[in-house]
Design a protein around this motif. Structure first.
Motif, PDB file in Angstrom:
ATOM      1  N   THR A 123       0.831  -1.205   0.000  1.00  0.00           N
ATOM      2  CA  THR A 123       0.000   0.000   0.000  1.00  0.00           C
ATOM      3  C   THR A 123       0.872   1.264   0.000  1.00  0.00           C
ATOM      4  OG1 THR A 123      -1.703  -1.251   1.139  1.00  0.00           O
ATOM      5  CG2 THR A 123      -1.882   1.142   1.232  1.00  0.00           C
ATOM      6  N   ASP A 146      -8.033  -4.385  -1.669  1.00  0.00           N
ATOM      7  CA  ASP A 146      -7.875  -5.089  -0.398  1.00  0.00           C
ATOM      8  C   ASP A 146      -9.177  -4.926   0.367  1.00  0.00           C
ATOM      9  OD1 ASP A 146      -7.364  -6.089   2.093  1.00  0.00           O
ATOM     10  OD2 ASP A 146      -5.520  -4.959   2.436  1.00  0.00           O
ATOM     11  N   ARG A 149      -8.502  -6.830   4.836  1.00  0.00           N
ATOM     12  CA  ARG A 149      -7.991  -6.370   6.127  1.00  0.00           C
ATOM     13  C   ARG A 149      -8.776  -5.146   6.602  1.00  0.00           C
ATOM     14  NH1 ARG A 149      -4.492  -2.625   7.523  1.00  0.00           N
ATOM     15  NH2 ARG A 149      -3.526  -2.355   5.478  1.00  0.00           N
ATOM     16  N   GLN A 155      -6.979   3.376   4.897  1.00  0.00           N
ATOM     17  CA  GLN A 155      -5.532   3.646   4.781  1.00  0.00           C
ATOM     18  C   GLN A 155      -5.177   4.112   3.374  1.00  0.00           C
ATOM     19  OE1 GLN A 155      -3.105   0.113   4.762  1.00  0.00           O
ATOM     20  NE2 GLN A 155      -1.189   1.221   5.128  1.00  0.00           N
ATOM     21  N   ASP A 198      -4.141  -2.353  -5.564  1.00  0.00           N
ATOM     22  CA  ASP A 198      -3.660  -2.776  -4.246  1.00  0.00           C
ATOM     23  C   ASP A 198      -4.368  -4.080  -3.902  1.00  0.00           C
ATOM     24  OD1 ASP A 198      -2.316  -2.685  -1.853  1.00  0.00           O
ATOM     25  OD2 ASP A 198      -3.756  -1.360  -0.868  1.00  0.00           O
TER      26      ASP A 198
HETATM   27 MG   LIG Z   1      -1.943  -2.962   2.226  1.00  0.00          MG
END
Ligand SMILES: [Mg+2]
Ligand SMILES: Nc1nc2c(ncn2[C@@H]2O[C@H](COP(=O)(O)OP(=O)(O)OP(=O)(O)O)[C@@H](O)[C@H]2O)c(=O)[nH]1
Length: 304
Positions: A123, A146, A149, A155, A198
């Motif tokens: 990332t 992603d 997570r 993020q 990502d």
């Molecule tokens: Mg990541």
């Protein structure tokens, strides 16, 4: 950076220098020294097989060599080592910025899928790449694929905002391939130059997640599949490279956290075992901390 390797090569170079006065180097003169070298390379994250190959190769080049003056020895040993290391990195080079610019001018977004185990730095590296592209007047969209997570979407969204990249997000648990697909369509309709996908961090042993990655690759048909490896994972980085290459196929590698790596062998091991080029290295946590991997610089910094 690279202190470990630097010391290892300095040590063997000094020892060989002591051995040769005005005589030819015999196998018996350097047997122990070469064994030590092999051990030191392994200690510094150079994979066992690669260390063995380097040691054997150094031995065969130095045995029988006659050196006229002692001072020449240092140069000979240094050149032997550096030629050897450079040959390991003698792999196809890719000018990412130019390739993206070129494809963008032909109307297509350039698609890159980033792969790697959790925490490798995918990332962060994507944010760094988007930042670098922006500096080169190339737009990018990040596919936040992603969906695995907790916190991953937030993020990457923050990074996208900071570096001025578009972002396509998805719900937790959503199909990552569909997010990547949406990002490509977004790029096509807005004439965005690059799509940076990502992916969720995964243990290389995770079969389901490997299948999910293959699906992302099938759906996006990327221009590049880049494996991100953390230099601090040492020898495990080689296993990661092997498994991702066998499972999904990789075109090249980015090695992160070199700023925190005192050993330095991971780049050598990965390049040597999977024979894929290292495109960039990560040298810190800021967006500008991404540098082109240059084999001359890398090798010279070991022997400087
Ligand atoms: Mg990541
Ligand atoms: N010192 C240093 N830290 C880095 C570098 N690259 C990434 N990091 C840090 O490594 C940690 C993990 O980075 P991420 O980018 O979140 O890793 P990831 O591969 O996306 O991780 P997952 O999403 O869990 O799979 C973060 O704290 C980053 O700031 C680097 O080049 N140097």
């Amino acid at each position: 950076m690279l202190e470990g390797l630097r010391k290892a090569f300095q040590k063997v170079s000094n020892k060989i220098k002591e051995k040769v006065e005005y005589k030819e180097l015999g196998e018996e003169d350097i047997e122990d020294i070469i064994e030590d070298l092999k051990f030191d390379l392994i200690e510094n994250d150079v994979a066992y097989d690669v260390s063995e190959k380097i040691a054997e190769s150094v031995k065969s080049k130095l045995v029988g060599l006659k050196i006229k003056r002692r001072e020449d020895m240092e140069g000979v040993v240094k050149n032997t080592f550096s030629d050897l290391l450079k040959s390991i990195f003698d792999l196809e080079k890719v000018d990412l910025v130019e390739n993206i610019r070129e494809k963008c001018s032909r109307n297509g977004p350039f698609v890159i899928v980033f792969l790697g185990i959790n925490g490798a730095g995918k990332t962060t590296t994507i944010a760094k790449i988007a930042f670098m592209l922006k500096k080169n007047n190339l737009s990018s969209v990040i596919a936040a694929a992603d969906t695995f997570r907790a916190g991953a979407q937030e993020q990457i969204e923050k990074h996208a905002k900071n570096v001025g990249a578009y972002i396509i997000k998805g719900q937790y648990g959503a199909d990552p391939a569909s997010i990547a697909y949406d990002a490509i369509n977004f790029a096509k309709s807005r004439r965005v130059c690059a799509v940076l996908v990502d992916t969720a961090g995964r243990m290389h042993s995770d079969v389901d997640l490997m299948g999910e990655l293959r699906k992302i690759v099938r759906v996006t048909n990327p221009d590049l599949k880049i494996l991100v490896v953390d230099a601090l994972t040492g020898n495990d980085a080689v296993d990661q490279a092997r498994i991702f290459n066998d499972g999904v196929g990789i075109d090249g590698v980015i090695v992160t956290k070199l700023d925190a790596d005192v050993k330095g062998g991971v780049a050598i091991s990965v390049a040597s075992i999977v024979r894929k080029p290292i495109y960039y290295v990560g040298n810190g946590q800021r967006y500008e901390d991404l540098n082109l991997f240059d084999k001359e610089d890398y090798v010279n910094s070991i022997f400087s």
